[in-house]
Design a protein around this motif. Structure first.
Motif, short mmCIF file in Angstrom:
data_model
loop_
_atom_site.label_atom_id
_atom_site.label_comp_id
_atom_site.label_asym_id
_atom_site.label_seq_id
_atom_site.Cartn_x
_atom_site.Cartn_y
_atom_site.Cartn_z
N ILE A 17 11.73 -2.92 -14.44
CA ILE A 17 10.68 -3.66 -13.74
C ILE A 17 11.18 -5.04 -13.31
O ILE A 17 10.87 -5.52 -12.23
CB ILE A 17 9.45 -3.83 -14.67
N SER A 47 2.99 -1.29 -15.20
CA SER A 47 2.65 -1.97 -13.95
C SER A 47 1.23 -2.50 -13.99
O SER A 47 0.93 -3.52 -13.39
CB SER A 47 2.86 -1.03 -12.76
N VAL A 56 -1.83 -8.92 -5.82
CA VAL A 56 -2.19 -7.60 -6.31
C VAL A 56 -3.37 -7.76 -7.24
O VAL A 56 -3.24 -8.32 -8.31
CB VAL A 56 -1.02 -6.96 -7.07
N THR A 58 -5.83 -5.12 -7.62
CA THR A 58 -6.52 -3.89 -7.96
C THR A 58 -5.58 -2.93 -8.65
O THR A 58 -4.45 -2.77 -8.25
CB THR A 58 -7.06 -3.20 -6.71
N THR A 59 -6.07 -2.32 -9.68
CA THR A 59 -5.34 -1.25 -10.32
C THR A 59 -6.32 -0.16 -10.63
O THR A 59 -7.48 -0.25 -10.28
CB THR A 59 -4.69 -1.72 -11.63
N GLY A 60 -5.85 0.84 -11.28
CA GLY A 60 -6.75 1.89 -11.69
C GLY A 60 -6.90 2.94 -10.62
O GLY A 60 -6.17 2.98 -9.66
N LYS A 190 -8.25 3.96 -0.17
CA LYS A 190 -7.13 3.46 -0.96
C LYS A 190 -6.22 2.61 -0.10
O LYS A 190 -5.73 1.57 -0.54
CB LYS A 190 -6.35 4.61 -1.58
N ARG A 193 -7.60 -0.73 0.32
CA ARG A 193 -7.39 -1.52 -0.89
C ARG A 193 -5.99 -2.10 -0.89
O ARG A 193 -5.80 -3.29 -1.11
CB ARG A 193 -7.61 -0.61 -2.10
N ASP A 194 -5.03 -1.25 -0.60
CA ASP A 194 -3.65 -1.73 -0.59
C ASP A 194 -3.41 -2.71 0.54
O ASP A 194 -2.74 -3.71 0.39
CB ASP A 194 -2.68 -0.55 -0.46
N ALA A 197 -4.68 -6.10 -0.14
CA ALA A 197 -3.76 -6.84 -1.00
C ALA A 197 -2.58 -7.33 -0.19
O ALA A 197 -2.14 -8.46 -0.34
CB ALA A 197 -3.27 -5.94 -2.14
N THR B 207 -0.90 1.23 -7.08
CA THR B 207 -1.00 0.63 -5.75
C THR B 207 0.40 0.53 -5.14
O THR B 207 1.42 0.63 -5.84
CB THR B 207 -1.59 -0.78 -5.82
N LEU B 208 0.43 0.27 -3.84
CA LEU B 208 1.72 0.11 -3.18
C LEU B 208 2.50 -1.03 -3.82
O LEU B 208 3.72 -0.95 -3.99
CB LEU B 208 1.50 -0.18 -1.68
N ALA B 209 1.79 -2.09 -4.15
CA ALA B 209 2.47 -3.25 -4.74
C ALA B 209 3.10 -2.89 -6.08
O ALA B 209 4.24 -3.28 -6.38
CB ALA B 209 1.48 -4.40 -4.91
N HIS B 210 2.36 -2.14 -6.88
CA HIS B 210 2.90 -1.77 -8.19
C HIS B 210 4.08 -0.81 -8.04
O HIS B 210 5.07 -0.93 -8.77
CB HIS B 210 1.80 -1.12 -9.04
N ARG B 213 7.09 -2.66 -7.14
CA ARG B 213 7.70 -3.36 -8.27
C ARG B 213 8.68 -2.43 -9.00
O ARG B 213 9.71 -2.86 -9.50
CB ARG B 213 6.59 -3.79 -9.22
#
Lengths: 354, 289
Positions: A17, A47, A56, A58-60, A190, A193-194, A197, B207-210, B213
């Motif tokens: 990472i 992550s 960033v 949003t997750t899940g 989705k 959402r991305d 961000a 997500t794309l960002a994750h 990474r």
């Protein structure tokens, strides 16, 4: 599916990472993780724990779309996930299928088609043409400009997809179109959402480096709210953590890039405080040992009376807030990024601009 | 490692702040390089470059904590304990990962764990990864102990077929089984990184960002690569339906139409390795929305 016991350990995943693996180790880790459910879960979990980078938030999971819908979206939809293109491909695939059946992958773009659905064809054609390109392309091919251009194009097409699907006149296509539109809608959620961000990311990254500006006074000059807001963001990124000390100095809060921490021992130890995800705090005030007001971007006002449980208080405007003062818990005076002040005397139930 | 190099890295790490013993610091560096270069002997310049790339100050702090240096431990508690608990909260918003963070904190206090930090990441990322690893492994262990679901009615049907469509044409089961087979094959044929991106996005819902990474790519690149993989997959599936399943062009069309008409008939979870959602996942989903 990989079933061996040579899973990636925590140290290796952390190194991955943080970019600490050399190319050989990275390739080995990727090869393992791409086939290992457990390591995929570990990567996803790590992550989720990484602090927001200001972008960033949003997750899940994507609640609106079932996994089936998502799956079908990516499988059947071409690059832009356009329902129109999907429908077109499904309904008029003959020429292409025949080519596939009789010859190696064609080297030409999609065949000419009747005039109907011209726009949909325009979108479908490049997809089909792209499908004939060599399989492997380097990730960096085309450079950042091309990548951004492609991303914008994807976004545009994704937004247009449901509209296109609804406009298809052929009755025989309606069912497929509707199914595809549902899929595209789910995916667009989705993507939005991305994309959101990413938009925020672009904004933050585009901010020019500048000297930290002083917090705006009550009679601030007529500088734009956006400019001041950006300055606040820069300040938050550059400055030392914001520390809010209560009248009893043992109790204090600090805002870091990670979030808010609370201390009951004068800052010797800190415990994290849960806030709504992605909120950026720009100021705070503590009228009593366990009470704290916090303000932030886009009208964020939070208050806690037990030190750790912050409740969001409605604010009359979605404007960036710069600072707050609070002589007592029920009273708070909030200064916006554009220099106006709002006051509440009933713990946020009503606000009055001063 | 020669004395001058060790002194240089020691200074870079500001290890003197914690009075880390030189030989302990050297041992930590050697443990780190032994892991990074497992199975081969690096050249001196490779080694030098490697050491320079490490998070040396975090490595020094870990050494000091491992040695029981009180000031170092206080610093660790002040600066890193919140990150540990925040990571636990991020993993499970119901608080279910807190006890793991507590246990981890206890192990860290007993010093032994610090020797597994090698400086290839920051200390904070290592802690996040540790608590994540504990969480994932416990979750998987729990799932292994869960009772198996009841046998579906008509259990001898091909995996992934539902009863819902069983009366809709004689080819329905054949199409579904063929589609599942070619999809699985197409996924397996992908390059590891492509497969990883795909699974991160669709199975893990990152997500794309994750994902970026993980893959060291920008969000735009991740998006572009996902799109490219989708296209390649679609083409693969068409080809495999014909070459491996012996479908005619018309059958391919009918098969795809049939599957699109009812998208819920494939065992997608199995293909994408989606585990059952836990209460924590559901809570996280709600928070994210």
């Amino acid at each position: 599916m990989n079933t061996d016991r040579n899973h990636l350990d925590a140290e290796t995943v952390a190194a991955w990472i943080d970019g600490g693996l050399d190319s050989a180790s990275l390739a080995a880790a990727e090869a393992h993780a791409s086939n290992c459910e457990r390591c995929q879960e570990l990567l996803a979990t790590v992550s989720r724990t990484m602090p927001a980078t200001g972008v960033v938030t949003t997750t899940g999971s994507l609640k609106a779309a079932s996994i089936s819908a998502v799956w079908w979206r990516w499988w059947m939809a071409p690059i832009a996930a356009t329902a129109a293109a999907v429908t077109l491909w499904m309904v008029v695939p003959q020429e292409r299928l025949q080519q596939v059946a009789t010859a190696p992958p064609p080297k030409v773009a999609a065949p000419a088609e009747p005039a109907a659905g011209a726009r949909a064809r325009d979108e479908a054609a490049p997809s089909m043409a792209q499908a004939t390109e060599p399989r492997r392309r380097s990730p960096g091919e085309g450079g950042a400009a091309r990548a951004n251009e492609q991303f914008s194009e994807d976004k545009r097409k994704a937004e247009e997809a449901p509209r296109e699907a609804q406009q298809k006149p052929q009755a025989s296509q309606e069912k497929l179109g509707a199914a595809a539109a549902n899929v595209a809608d789910a995916d667009a959620a989705k993507d939005r959402r991305d994309n959101k961000a990413e938009d925020r990311f672009a904004r933050v990254e585009a901010e020019p480096a500048r000297a930290p500006a002083a917090p705006p006074a009550a009679a601030a000059p007529a500088e734009s709210a956006a400019t001041i807001g950006n300055a606040i963001t820069q300040l938050r990124k550059q400055a030392a953590p914001l520390v809010i000390v209560s009248p009893d100095p043992r109790y204090r809060w600090r805002a870091t890039s990670d979030g808010i921490d609370f201390s009951v021992d004068g800052g010797r130890t800190w415990l994290p405080v849960r806030l709504p995800q992605g909120e950026v705090v720009t100021g705070g005030a503590s009228p009593a040992p366990l009470s704290c007001w916090l303000v932030g971007r886009r009208g964020l006002v939070l208050v806690a009376t037990d030190g750790t449980n912050f409740t969001r208080i409605p604010f009359p405007e979605t404007v960036d807030l710069a600072s707050v003062s609070s002589p007592e818990l029920r009273i708070a005076i909030v200064t916006t990024a554009d220099g106006r002040t709002f006051r509440t005397e009933n713990a946020g139930r009503a606000w009055r601009q001063q | 490692m020669d004395t001058a190099s060790l002194a240089d890295f020691y200074d870079r790490a500001a290890a003197g702040r914690w009075n880390v013993a030189h030989d302990h610091f050297a041992a930590a560096l050697e443990r780190s390089s032994a892991k990074a270069f497992a199975g081969r002997s690096p050249t001196p310049s490779e080694l030098d470059q490697y050491y320079r790339s490490l998070h040396l100050s975090d490595l020094a702090l870990a050494c000091a904590c491992g040695e029981g240096h009180e000031a170092a431990w206080d610093h660790f508690v002040t600066e890193f304990r919140p990150a540990l608990y925040r990571a636990a909260d991020a993993i499970d918003r119901t608080g279910g990962a807190r006890e793991m963070a507590d246990a981890l904190y206890g192990e860290l206090f007993s010093r032994s764990l610090f020797r597994y930090f090698h400086g290839r990441s920051s200390l904070a990322t290592w802690l996040r990864s540790l608590v994540s690893q504990r969480y994932v492994d416990r979750l998987r262990e729990t799932q292994r102990l869960d009772p198996l679901p009841d046998e579906p009615v008509g259990g001898d049907k091909p995996s992934g077929l539902s009863d819902k469509r069983s009366d809709e044409g004689p080819d329905r089961h054949r199409f579904a089984a063929a589609m599942q087979a070619v999809m699985a094959a197409a996924i397996a044929a992908l390059e590891p990184r492509d497969r990883l991106r795909l699974r991160c996005y669709y199975a893990e819902d990152m997500t794309l960002a994750h994902i970026g990474r993980v893959t060291r790519e920008s969000e735009a690149t991740v998006s572009r690569q996902l799109a490219r993989t989708r296209k390649a997959m679609r083409e693969q599936i068409e080809q495999r339906l014909q070459s491996e399943q012996g479908f005619s062009a018309a059958e391919v069309r009918d098969c795809v139409s049939s599957m699109i008409d009812d998208a819920g008939t494939l065992d997608l979870g199995k293909l994408l390795n989606v585990r059952k959602k836990t209460a924590a996942d559901r809570s996280n989903d709600e928070d994210a929305s």
